[in-house]
Every structure is written in structure tokens, then in C-alpha cells.
Design an enzyme around this catalytic site. Structure first.
Site, PDB file in Angstrom:
ATOM      1  N   GLN A 234       0.830  -1.205   0.000  1.00 32.56           N
ATOM      2  CA  GLN A 234       0.000   0.000   0.000  1.00 32.56           C
ATOM      3  C   GLN A 234       0.867   1.258   0.000  1.00 32.56           C
ATOM      4  O   GLN A 234       0.570   2.217  -0.703  1.00 32.56           O
ATOM      5  CB  GLN A 234      -0.947  -0.025   1.205  1.00 32.56           C
ATOM      6  CG  GLN A 234      -1.978  -1.149   1.083  1.00 32.56           C
ATOM      7  CD  GLN A 234      -2.868  -1.289   2.297  1.00 32.56           C
ATOM      8  OE1 GLN A 234      -2.732  -0.561   3.268  1.00 32.56           O
ATOM      9  NE2 GLN A 234      -3.778  -2.250   2.247  1.00 32.56           N
TER      10      GLN A 234
ATOM     11  N   ASP B  34      -1.753 -11.753   5.156  1.00 37.02           N
ATOM     12  CA  ASP B  34      -3.202 -11.831   5.388  1.00 37.02           C
ATOM     13  C   ASP B  34      -3.664 -13.242   5.744  1.00 37.02           C
ATOM     14  O   ASP B  34      -4.802 -13.438   6.180  1.00 37.02           O
ATOM     15  CB  ASP B  34      -3.959 -11.349   4.142  1.00 37.02           C
ATOM     16  CG  ASP B  34      -3.765  -9.854   3.909  1.00 37.02           C
ATOM     17  OD1 ASP B  34      -3.343  -9.137   4.845  1.00 37.02           O
ATOM     18  OD2 ASP B  34      -4.024  -9.400   2.776  1.00 37.02           O
TER      19      ASP B  34
ATOM     20  N   ARG C 239     -11.228 -11.545   8.118  1.00 43.02           N
ATOM     21  CA  ARG C 239     -10.375 -12.760   8.093  1.00 43.02           C
ATOM     22  C   ARG C 239     -10.441 -13.522   9.422  1.00 43.02           C
ATOM     23  O   ARG C 239     -10.264 -14.736   9.453  1.00 43.02           O
ATOM     24  CB  ARG C 239      -8.948 -12.396   7.717  1.00 43.02           C
ATOM     25  CG  ARG C 239      -8.884 -11.752   6.321  1.00 43.02           C
ATOM     26  CD  ARG C 239      -7.517 -11.829   5.689  1.00 43.02           C
ATOM     27  NE  ARG C 239      -7.404 -10.856   4.611  1.00 43.02           N
ATOM     28  CZ  ARG C 239      -7.901 -10.998   3.377  1.00 43.02           C
ATOM     29  NH1 ARG C 239      -8.548 -12.093   3.045  1.00 43.02           N
ATOM     30  NH2 ARG C 239      -7.749 -10.052   2.470  1.00 43.02           N
TER      31      ARG C 239
HETATM   32  C1  S3P Z   1      -2.670  -4.934   0.267  1.00 46.07           C
HETATM   33  C2  S3P Z   1      -1.470  -4.908   0.933  1.00 46.07           C
HETATM   34  C3  S3P Z   1      -1.260  -5.488   2.266  1.00 46.07           C
HETATM   35  C4  S3P Z   1      -2.388  -6.444   2.632  1.00 46.07           C
HETATM   36  C5  S3P Z   1      -3.745  -5.873   2.320  1.00 46.07           C
HETATM   37  C6  S3P Z   1      -3.869  -5.590   0.833  1.00 46.07           C
HETATM   38  C7  S3P Z   1      -2.766  -4.295  -1.069  1.00 46.07           C
HETATM   39  O1  S3P Z   1      -1.233  -4.444   3.227  1.00 46.07           O
HETATM   40  O2  S3P Z   1      -2.304  -6.804   3.992  1.00 46.07           O
HETATM   41  O3  S3P Z   1      -4.771  -6.785   2.699  1.00 46.07           O
HETATM   42  O4  S3P Z   1      -3.745  -4.554  -1.800  1.00 46.07           O
HETATM   43  O5  S3P Z   1      -1.856  -3.539  -1.416  1.00 46.07           O
HETATM   44  P1  S3P Z   1       0.107  -3.610   3.564  1.00 46.07           P
HETATM   45  O6  S3P Z   1       0.461  -2.799   2.374  1.00 46.07           O
HETATM   46  O7  S3P Z   1      -0.270  -2.761   4.734  1.00 46.07           O
HETATM   47  O8  S3P Z   1       1.145  -4.632   3.902  1.00 46.07           O
END
Ligand code: S3P
Length: 429
Positions: free
Chosen positions: A170, A316, A389
Site C-alpha cells: 500500500q 493476510d 479474516r
Molecule cells: C494490500 C497490501 C497489504 C495487505 C492488504 C492488501 C494491497 O497491506 O495486507 O490486505 O492490496 O496492497 P500492507 O500494504 O499494509 O502490507
């Protein structure tokens, strides 16, 4: 709030199923389609609450989007086609919507306000607002822009060379999306490789970027061109049925067309290492995302250690892996997973608290958990605490416990997997 009662039926779980589209890919397809030129068509879209929040936000930004179940059509007019929203943008429960949207809005020459639900209000946004401010965006919010509600006025962004302290797709995506509109080059280096759907999909939309190990770099002022995206099944959703197939006696489950992007397949490596009898077949690729059919049957599992670079590849899936570990012989140690504390809930505490209620031998540590198996779990009242989850993990647990399990706040599964309970029932017949 919904309360769901589930009981094991002793017959095992059997069948061939598909799971809904990948959540990360569905969000990105809507976002990139919204800032591309032309009509983007998405098939296999995940119509879960999180991705619907993304669609709603882009509609408020003036993008015409038609959605019917898993089919979406987006009439993009380029990033300059986005308009100042009249209302506050509500990301609901979705961290991906919130953080990527901030990256998108970092250069738009208008004012936006972003809020989410109570869970979003507790999640750290500084990890994206900090680099975006350095690039030139004007962002404010609770605790100096660390938490929602956040306000953002896009600036004349300058490219950045950013070394991210966390392995987070993210953060990486927010910085790259801002960089796409900035003056000059944007480069991001992460400590471990996080999921790379943004890099793959930006290329599919015609963007030129260079990915080399832990570093991604792109030139600003690039325009995206509409495309057709077919979203493969979400491995993070399939994971609940994969673990179910391995731990529920007399089970045989095949899940078709599941995304097996190597930045996401930690769960498959872990299940193999624990001794799961699992096969992967029919591997294909569409728009640079590989997918395959996965078959699993009831297996005898052994505890293992899960740590380091594997963690971002299964972050996740840790709630459902913890359940698998209660049914594996010996000790399972999960470490280097402190990020779990800032997910939809504090997933270290929630997994441990709820599994202890079912009789598991599990302890929280500073950055993970230690689980002793095997244990005979017993039915009880448990709670998803609004975390999809955790809710799904508890529903799979209830297939192996003695007695009845009642799951409070079970409607949280709608965030990522609205057909979860129906598909679980289907496998029981
Ligand atoms: C995601 C990145 C992950 C993941 C989330 C979805 C994404 O989070 O846990 O469910 O779609 O980029 P982080 O970027 O906080 O690790």
C-alpha cells in the site's frame, strides 16, 4: 450484528469451487481504469464491500463506472478528468482504498476529505502521508495527518527517492501513483518484497516502470491507456478452504483459477512445508498475473517456523495458518509479523483470544505467536470483532470443533468474501 452458528457434520468438505476475484487486483483495476484514457473493462471483479468502496470513491471523483456483479466498465478521462468531490470520500473498512487513494489525490489540484470506519480510524496513515507531503501534497488530519479523517489538497509534486521502512504494497503503490503524476523520477526501495500487483498492472495500462529487486522506479507525467482486466481468484480467500481441506477429516477440495503471483504464495509454501497433500495444475497467465487450479486433501500436518521474507508473502493468511497450526504436530512459531497489529484489528491479539476460547494452545509474542498442536478444539461463543479474516478463520475452526460455535459479527466476511458461508455449505454436501 449477525450471529452465525456453525457445526461440524463429520462428512468432510468435498467439491470443485471457484473463489471471488482477487481483492488487491480488483481495487487496482478500478483505480487505474479511473485515471486511464478510454473504457476499461474488468471481469472477475470482487463485489465485496472493500472494492465497492473504491468504486464509490471514484464515482464521487466524477468517474462514470457501471458495475454488475463481477463485471465493471469504467469510462476514464485521464487523471485530469477527476473532479473535486462534493462529499467526503468514505473508504469504509478498506486500508487499500484509503492509502492508494491518497497517492492518487496527491497531485489533483482540488480539496478532498477522506474518512473510513472505526477500524480505519485506528490504522496508521503516516506511512503514506509522510512521503506524499515530502513530494509536495498538502495533507492534514488527526495527529498531524497520521490518522483519518484526512484532508488533502494536491500539489505540484516532485519525484522522490524514498526508502520505505515497511514492506507494504500500500505504501509502495501510494508513492508510485503519486510519482506517476510528479515532475521527474520517483524511486521506492522496500526492506522486503511486498505484493507487486501495482507494478504488473501499471505496465498493462501502458506505464513504463523499472523494477529491480527491492527497488521500483518510474518517470512522472505518464498517461495510462484503458485495457481489459480479468481478475483471477483471490488466494487469500482460497486459503480458508485450503486449510479447511487439509484439517477437516475426509476432505478433497479443488479451487479453480486462483492467482499464484509469487509475492502472494507464502501460504502454499507453508502448507507444503507442514506436509499438506496439495497439487497445483493448469497454470496460465492473463495480463501478467499467473493463476492455477489448486487441489488439497486431508493431510497430516507438522508445526514449522514462519519468519523473515515469507511474512509479507502471507501476511493476510496468518489467522488461518494459526488455525492450521493447532492441528499440526509439534510447535509452530510465527515471528517478524508485527505488522499484524495494524491490520483491520490487532490480529495477533484477536487470533490468540478467539482461538483460546476454542481450547487452542496458543500464545501471543511481541511480533507473532507460538502454537502447540495438536489440540481438540471445542465449540464456544466467539467474535470476528468486525475483522473479515478472523470471522472466516473461526467459521473454518467450527468445522473441526466438538459442539456448536457461534460467531458474532459474522457479517464482516462481506468485506472480502460475500459468498463465503454459502460456499462453505456447498462443500459440506
Ligand atoms: C494490500 C497490501 C497489504 C495487505 C492488504 C492488501 C494491497 O497491506 O495486507 O490486505 O492490496 O496492497 P500492507 O500494504 O499494509 O502490507
Amino acid at each position: 450484528m449477525d450471529m452465525m452458528s456453525v457445526m461440524a457434520n463429520g462428512k468432510g468438505l468435498k467439491g470443485v469451487i471457484g473463489v471471488p476475484g482477487d481483492k488487491s487486483i480488483s481495487h487496482r483495476a478500478v483505480m487505474f481504469g479511473s485515471i486511464a484514457h478510454g473504457k476499461t473493462v474488468i471481469d472477475g471483479f470482487l463485489p465485496g464491500e472493500d472494492c465497492l468502496s473504491t468504486i464509490e470513491c471514484f464515482r464521487q471523483l466524477g468517474v462514470k463506472i457501471e458495475q454488475e456483479n463481477d463485471h465493471v466498465e469504467i469510462f476514464g478521462k485521464g487523471i485530469k478528468g477527476l473532479q473535486e468531490p462534493n462529499e467526503i470520500l468514505n473508504v469504509g473498512n478498506s486500508g487499500t482504498t484509503c492509502r492508494l487513494l491518497l497517492g492518487m489525490l496527491a497531485n489533483t489540484p482540488f480539496f478532498s476529505c477522506v474518512v473510513g470506519d472505526d477500524s480505519i480510524a485506528k490504522r496508521p496513515m503516516q506511512r503514506v502521508t509522510e512521503p506524499l507531503k515530502v513530494m509536495g501534497a498538502i495533507i492534514d488530519g488527526r495527529e498531524q495527518g497520521c490518522y483519518t479523517p484526512l484532508s488533502i489538497r494536491g500539489g505540484n509534486l516532485k519525484g522522490i527517492n524514498y526508502v520505505s521502512p515497511v514492506a507494504s504494497a500500500q505504501v509502495k503503490s501510494a508513492v508510485l501513483l503519486a510519482g506517476l503524476q510528479a515532475e521527474g523520477t520517483t524511486t521506492l526501495t522496500e526492506p522486503m518484497l511486498s505484493r507487486d500487483h501495482t507494478e504488473r498492472m501499471l505496465r498493462a495500462f501502458g506505464c513504463h516502470l523499472v523494477a529491480d529487486g527491492l527497488t521500483v522506479s518510474l518517470e512522472g507525467k505518464q498517461e495510462l491507456q484503458a485495457t481489459h482486466i480479468e481478475v483471477p481468484g483471490d488466494l487469500s480467500s482460497a486459503a480458508f478452504f485450503l486449510v479447511a481441506g487439509a484439517i477437516v477429516p475426509n476432505s478433497h477440495i479443488t479451487i479453480k483459477k486462483v492467482c499464484i503471483n509469487p509475492t502472494r504464495t507464502g501460504i502454499l509454501d507453508v502448507l507444503k512445508e507442514m506436509g499438506a497433500e496439495m497439487t497445483i495444475s493448469n497454470t496460465k497467465t492473463h495480463v501478467s498475473e499467473p493463476y492455477a487450479d489448486i487441489h488439497i486433501k486431508t493431510s497430516s500436518l507438522t508445526g514449522i517456523e514462519i519468519s523473515g521474507e515469507t511474512i509479507p508473502r502471507l501476511i493476510d493468511e496468518i489467522p488461518i495458518i494459526a488455525l492450521a497450526a493447532t492441528q499440526a504436530k509439534g510447535t509452530t512459531i510465527i515471528k517478524d509479523a508485527g505488522e499484524l497489529k495494524v491490520k483491520e484489528t490487532n490480529r495477533i491479539d484477536m487470533v490468540v483470544n478467539e482461538l483460546v476460547k476454542l481450547g487452542a494452545d496458543i500464545e501471543a509474542t511481541e511480533d507473532g505467536m507460538v502454537i502447540q498442536g495438536t489440540t481438540n478444539l471445542r465449540g464456544n461463543f466467539v467474535d470476528s470483532h468486525g475483522d473479515h479474516r478472523i470471522g472466516m478463520m473461526l467459521a473454518i475452526a467450527s468445522c473441526i470443533v466438538n459442539g456448536e460455535t457461534s460467531i458474532d459479527n459474522s457479517e464482516s466476511v462481506n468485506v472480502s468474501f460475500p459468498s463465503f458461508f454459502d460456499q462453505l455449505e456447498q462443500l459440506k454436501h
